[in-house]
Design a protein around this motif. Structure first.
Motif, PDB file in Angstrom:
ATOM      1  N   UNK A 129      16.806  -6.858   9.217  1.00  6.96           N
ATOM      2  CA  UNK A 129      16.349  -6.758  10.711  1.00  6.96           C
ATOM      3  C   UNK A 129      17.704  -6.532  11.503  1.00  6.96           C
ATOM      4  N   UNK A 130      17.461  -5.413  12.442  1.00  7.96           N
ATOM      5  CA  UNK A 130      18.823  -5.421  13.263  1.00  7.96           C
ATOM      6  C   UNK A 130      18.500  -6.417  14.736  1.00  7.96           C
ATOM      7  N   UNK A 131      19.328  -7.411  14.503  1.00  7.18           N
ATOM      8  CA  UNK A 131      19.200  -8.527  15.543  1.00  7.18           C
ATOM      9  C   UNK A 131      20.108  -8.154  17.034  1.00  7.18           C
ATOM     10  N   UNK A 132      20.677  -7.102  17.067  1.00  8.60           N
ATOM     11  CA  UNK A 132      21.329  -6.761  18.216  1.00  8.60           C
ATOM     12  C   UNK A 132      20.378  -6.409  19.391  1.00  8.60           C
ATOM     13  N   UNK A 133      20.445  -7.154  20.709  1.00  7.92           N
ATOM     14  CA  UNK A 133      19.728  -6.833  21.518  1.00  7.92           C
ATOM     15  C   UNK A 133      20.035  -5.298  22.291  1.00  7.92           C
ATOM     16  N   UNK A 134      21.263  -4.818  22.182  1.00  6.27           N
ATOM     17  CA  UNK A 134      21.509  -3.750  22.724  1.00  6.27           C
ATOM     18  C   UNK A 134      21.302  -2.441  21.917  1.00  6.27           C
ATOM     19  N   UNK A 135      21.443  -2.636  20.567  1.00  9.00           N
ATOM     20  CA  UNK A 135      20.898  -1.642  19.622  1.00  9.00           C
ATOM     21  C   UNK A 135      19.243  -1.270  19.718  1.00  9.00           C
ATOM     22  N   UNK A 136      18.576  -2.508  20.069  1.00  8.55           N
ATOM     23  CA  UNK A 136      17.202  -2.660  20.095  1.00  8.55           C
ATOM     24  C   UNK A 136      16.569  -1.830  21.560  1.00  8.55           C
ATOM     25  N   UNK A 137      17.486  -2.382  22.451  1.00  7.09           N
ATOM     26  CA  UNK A 137      17.086  -1.756  23.697  1.00  7.09           C
ATOM     27  C   UNK A 137      17.336  -0.298  23.828  1.00  7.09           C
ATOM     28  N   UNK A 138      18.635   0.274  23.043  1.00  6.97           N
ATOM     29  CA  UNK A 138      18.845   1.613  23.103  1.00  6.97           C
ATOM     30  C   UNK A 138      17.850   2.463  22.414  1.00  6.97           C
ATOM     31  N   UNK A 139      17.439   1.937  21.246  1.00  7.03           N
ATOM     32  CA  UNK A 139      16.368   2.483  20.393  1.00  7.03           C
ATOM     33  C   UNK A 139      15.134   2.539  21.293  1.00  7.03           C
ATOM     34  N   UNK A 140      14.394   1.709  21.903  1.00  6.01           N
ATOM     35  CA  UNK A 140      13.235   1.669  22.651  1.00  6.01           C
ATOM     36  C   UNK A 140      13.377   2.606  23.832  1.00  6.01           C
ATOM     37  N   UNK A 141      14.615   2.612  24.554  1.00  4.02           N
ATOM     38  CA  UNK A 141      14.472   3.341  25.889  1.00  4.02           C
ATOM     39  C   UNK A 141      14.576   4.978  25.149  1.00  4.02           C
ATOM     40  N   UNK A 142      15.276   5.275  24.143  1.00  2.87           N
ATOM     41  CA  UNK A 142      15.439   6.533  23.673  1.00  2.87           C
ATOM     42  C   UNK A 142      14.070   7.110  23.047  1.00  2.87           C
ATOM     43  N   UNK A 143      13.336   6.180  22.367  1.00  2.00           N
ATOM     44  CA  UNK A 143      12.260   6.499  21.673  1.00  2.00           C
ATOM     45  C   UNK A 143      11.045   6.675  22.906  1.00  2.00           C
ATOM     46  N   UNK A 144      10.972   5.869  24.079  1.00  2.00           N
ATOM     47  CA  UNK A 144      10.052   6.045  24.895  1.00  2.00           C
ATOM     48  C   UNK A 144      10.187   7.448  25.773  1.00  2.00           C
ATOM     49  N   UNK A 145      11.547   7.583  25.940  1.00  2.00           N
ATOM     50  CA  UNK A 145      11.894   8.689  26.603  1.00  2.00           C
ATOM     51  C   UNK A 145      11.556  10.139  26.079  1.00  2.00           C
ATOM     52  N   UNK A 146      11.659  10.245  24.695  1.00  2.00           N
ATOM     53  CA  UNK A 146      11.392  11.238  23.712  1.00  2.00           C
ATOM     54  C   UNK A 146       9.993  11.287  23.823  1.00  2.00           C
ATOM     55  N   UNK A 147       9.234  10.323  23.619  1.00  2.00           N
ATOM     56  CA  UNK A 147       7.707  10.442  23.636  1.00  2.00           C
ATOM     57  C   UNK A 147       6.895  10.769  24.876  1.00  2.00           C
ATOM     58  N   UNK A 148       7.551  10.428  25.879  1.00  2.00           N
ATOM     59  CA  UNK A 148       7.236  10.860  27.316  1.00  2.00           C
ATOM     60  C   UNK A 148       7.447  12.396  27.395  1.00  2.00           C
ATOM     61  N   UNK A 149       8.613  12.946  27.321  1.00  2.00           N
ATOM     62  CA  UNK A 149       9.023  14.165  27.369  1.00  2.00           C
ATOM     63  C   UNK A 149       8.293  15.124  26.376  1.00  2.00           C
ATOM     64  N   UNK A 150       7.983  14.723  25.196  1.00  2.00           N
ATOM     65  CA  UNK A 150       7.344  15.504  24.165  1.00  2.00           C
ATOM     66  C   UNK A 150       5.914  15.621  24.593  1.00  2.00           C
ATOM     67  N   UNK A 151       5.168  14.580  25.043  1.00  2.00           N
ATOM     68  CA  UNK A 151       3.671  14.417  25.552  1.00  2.00           C
ATOM     69  C   UNK A 151       3.632  15.327  26.553  1.00  2.00           C
ATOM     70  N   UNK A 152       4.581  15.482  27.931  1.00  2.00           N
ATOM     71  CA  UNK A 152       4.251  16.419  28.874  1.00  2.00           C
ATOM     72  C   UNK A 152       4.642  17.758  28.173  1.00  2.00           C
TER      73      UNK A 152
END
Length: 111
Positions: free
Chosen positions: A35-58
């Motif tokens: 498990x990756x316990x680095x807060x910044x890595x997890x935040x980066x991955x969540x923000x990137x995934x959310x933005x790609x999901x919203x963009x592709x949904x649109x």
């Protein structure tokens, strides 16, 4: 009298020290499994995934409206696009973090 543009003022701050146990865990979790316990890595991955999901949904929702031969309502296109974006975002950001952390470990930085 020192100026704010002196060489010392421009130096990057020293990275925080971590224990040898944490460094060993980071190496194993980054290179093999864990498990990756680095807060910044997890935040980066969540923000990137959310933005790609919203963009592709649109994008897919707009394509569904513009292409009547699909016989797909706009919200169906949005759902399909969001799912594809989630998968694409997770894999893309995970691969980026894999290479980024691999390079950091090769340079001896196990933070």
């Amino acid at each position: 009298m020192t100026q704010p543009h002196d060489k010392e003022a421009r130096q990057k701050p020293e990275p925080r020290e971590i224990s040898s146990g944490q460094a060993a865990y980071n190496i194993v979790s980054d290179t093999y499994t864990g498990v990756n316990v680095r807060w910044r890595d997890n935040l980066l991955q969540a923000a990137f995934t959310l933005s790609v999901a919203l963009l592709s949904a649109a994008v897919v929702a707009i394509l569904a409206v513009l292409n009547p031969s699909w016989k797909l309502p706009w919200y169906g296109g949005a759902l399909i696009g969001a799912f594809v974006g989630l998968v694409l975002g997770v894999f893309t950001s995970g691969i980026f973090l894999m290479f980024y952390r691999g390079v950091r470990h090769l340079r001896g930085r196990h933070d």
